[in-house]
Design a protein around this motif. Sequence first.
Motif, PDB file in Angstrom:
ATOM      1  N   ALA A 275       0.832  -1.213   0.000  1.00 30.90           N
ATOM      2  CA  ALA A 275       0.000   0.000   0.000  1.00 30.90           C
ATOM      3  C   ALA A 275       0.866   1.262   0.000  1.00 30.90           C
ATOM      4  O   ALA A 275       1.962   1.274   0.552  1.00 30.90           O
ATOM      5  N   THR A 276       0.373   2.275  -0.688  1.00 27.72           N
ATOM      6  CA  THR A 276       1.075   3.568  -0.662  1.00 27.72           C
ATOM      7  C   THR A 276       0.356   4.543   0.262  1.00 27.72           C
ATOM      8  O   THR A 276       0.944   5.508   0.719  1.00 27.72           O
ATOM      9  N   HIS A 277      -0.934   4.330   0.467  1.00 26.65           N
ATOM     10  CA  HIS A 277      -1.735   5.242   1.280  1.00 26.65           C
ATOM     11  C   HIS A 277      -2.749   4.438   2.089  1.00 26.65           C
ATOM     12  O   HIS A 277      -3.052   3.295   1.758  1.00 26.65           O
ATOM     13  N   SER A 278      -3.289   5.079   3.099  1.00 22.99           N
ATOM     14  CA  SER A 278      -4.354   4.439   3.862  1.00 22.99           C
ATOM     15  C   SER A 278      -5.540   5.387   3.940  1.00 22.99           C
ATOM     16  O   SER A 278      -5.404   6.597   3.683  1.00 22.99           O
ATOM     17  N   GLY A 279      -6.691   4.836   4.273  1.00 29.37           N
ATOM     18  CA  GLY A 279      -7.878   5.695   4.342  1.00 29.37           C
ATOM     19  C   GLY A 279      -9.047   4.952   4.933  1.00 29.37           C
ATOM     20  O   GLY A 279      -8.893   3.857   5.501  1.00 29.37           O
ATOM     21  N   LYS A 280     -10.209   5.553   4.761  1.00 28.40           N
ATOM     22  CA  LYS A 280     -11.423   4.995   5.324  1.00 28.40           C
ATOM     23  C   LYS A 280     -12.519   5.011   4.251  1.00 28.40           C
ATOM     24  O   LYS A 280     -12.634   5.990   3.502  1.00 28.40           O
ATOM     25  N   VAL A 281     -13.311   3.956   4.193  1.00 24.52           N
ATOM     26  CA  VAL A 281     -14.381   3.894   3.189  1.00 24.52           C
ATOM     27  C   VAL A 281     -15.526   4.831   3.601  1.00 24.52           C
ATOM     28  O   VAL A 281     -16.017   4.762   4.723  1.00 24.52           O
ATOM     29  N   ILE A 282     -15.896   5.728   2.686  1.00 27.45           N
ATOM     30  CA  ILE A 282     -17.050   6.605   2.961  1.00 27.45           C
ATOM     31  C   ILE A 282     -18.329   5.911   2.502  1.00 27.45           C
ATOM     32  O   ILE A 282     -19.349   5.915   3.154  1.00 27.45           O
ATOM     33  N   GLU A 283     -18.228   5.281   1.324  1.00 30.19           N
ATOM     34  CA  GLU A 283     -19.405   4.635   0.731  1.00 30.19           C
ATOM     35  C   GLU A 283     -18.920   3.599  -0.263  1.00 30.19           C
ATOM     36  O   GLU A 283     -17.929   3.830  -0.954  1.00 30.19           O
ATOM     37  N   ALA A 284     -19.604   2.468  -0.340  1.00 33.30           N
ATOM     38  CA  ALA A 284     -19.280   1.477  -1.363  1.00 33.30           C
ATOM     39  C   ALA A 284     -20.565   1.158  -2.118  1.00 33.30           C
ATOM     40  O   ALA A 284     -21.568   0.790  -1.507  1.00 33.30           O
TER      41      ALA A 284
END
Length: 338
Positions: A275-284
Amino acid sequence: MVEQTPAISLRGLTKSFGSVTAVSNLDLEIKSGEFFSMLGPSGSGKTTVLRMIAGFELPTSGHVFLDGEDVTTKAPFDRDVNTVFQDYALFPHMTVLENVAYGLRVRGVGKREREAAAVEALSTVRLADFGGRKPSELSGGQRQRVALARAIIVKPKVLLLDEPLGALDLKLREQMQIELKELQRELAITFIFVTHDQEEALTLSDRVAVFNQGRIEQIGSPQELYERPQTPFVAGFVGTTNLLEPQDTQALFGKAIKGSIRPERIKLTTQNSVATHSGKVIEAIYVGSATRVHIKLDAGPEVTALVLSGSDSSESWSRNQEVQVVLNEKDLVQLETK
Ligand code: ATP
């Protein structure tokens, strides 16, 4: 190699309707035998350009050349072009055969000869057995094919098609797209196709001109337009994309440019090592063949990733889930800032 004379050449073409400038100083060359599309939103000037090529509209300034000849002020019937309209414009009181033969009738071709040519044109569009019917006895797709047969019977050098598939439902439209492409190959006529449907333009064309407010934003092959859009408008109109502002690219890649990354280029992974970045799912959002996952990256920007169903990372993503993301700088396309 000797340069071939373009089938169509437009020079400095401008059309104003009162205070509205529909087409603004347009230069364009279309090669002989090309399947060329004019793509753009409603009101961007595509139809007006087509009408000036056909001779239905006189330019305010500029010139139209057909096969090297200046035809700017010539009447439509004095130009070696023919037009297929969205509403087919068939004569309801005539049979299909008479409709198709009409162009030859007005040119004074004898009955036997024009009927033979009409039969041939009808068989080209796979309607050989329908000559005796009236247009009202046909389906939408069949009517569209009659309109095509009627346009090709006079063997024009250039065929202009103004949203010819616009009235058809999706399945029929896709079928007709394949047929149109085959027909163009078979006849080797230059096709100029107007559409606001980007997928249709990409599917059919050798080259596409993307129109915006009476100007061409970019001309290229479908692949060039999709892979290397030059402006934010083209990146957003041809396919969907993540448009990134300089502060976004600064945060993600350490360089401040205006850019675009296609959603399918963004990979989601559970392996921290790649992975190059991390984040959080807002909507799928599940759309059948894929899931569109909207992500708020910890670095700041929000992006959308397109995860194909059946691919490694197609597990069901849910709101607020932590996610690892692979974002490659090579997939960032730099856009012009105007
Ligand atoms: P659509 O996909 O909706 O057909 P388009 O890209 O083909 O749109 P045009 O029909 O060429 O756009 O219209 C370009 C602009 O010129 C629009 O603002 C339209 O309102 C204007 N326009 C077109 N024809 C006329 C006319 N005869 N009189 C006045 N304005 C016109």
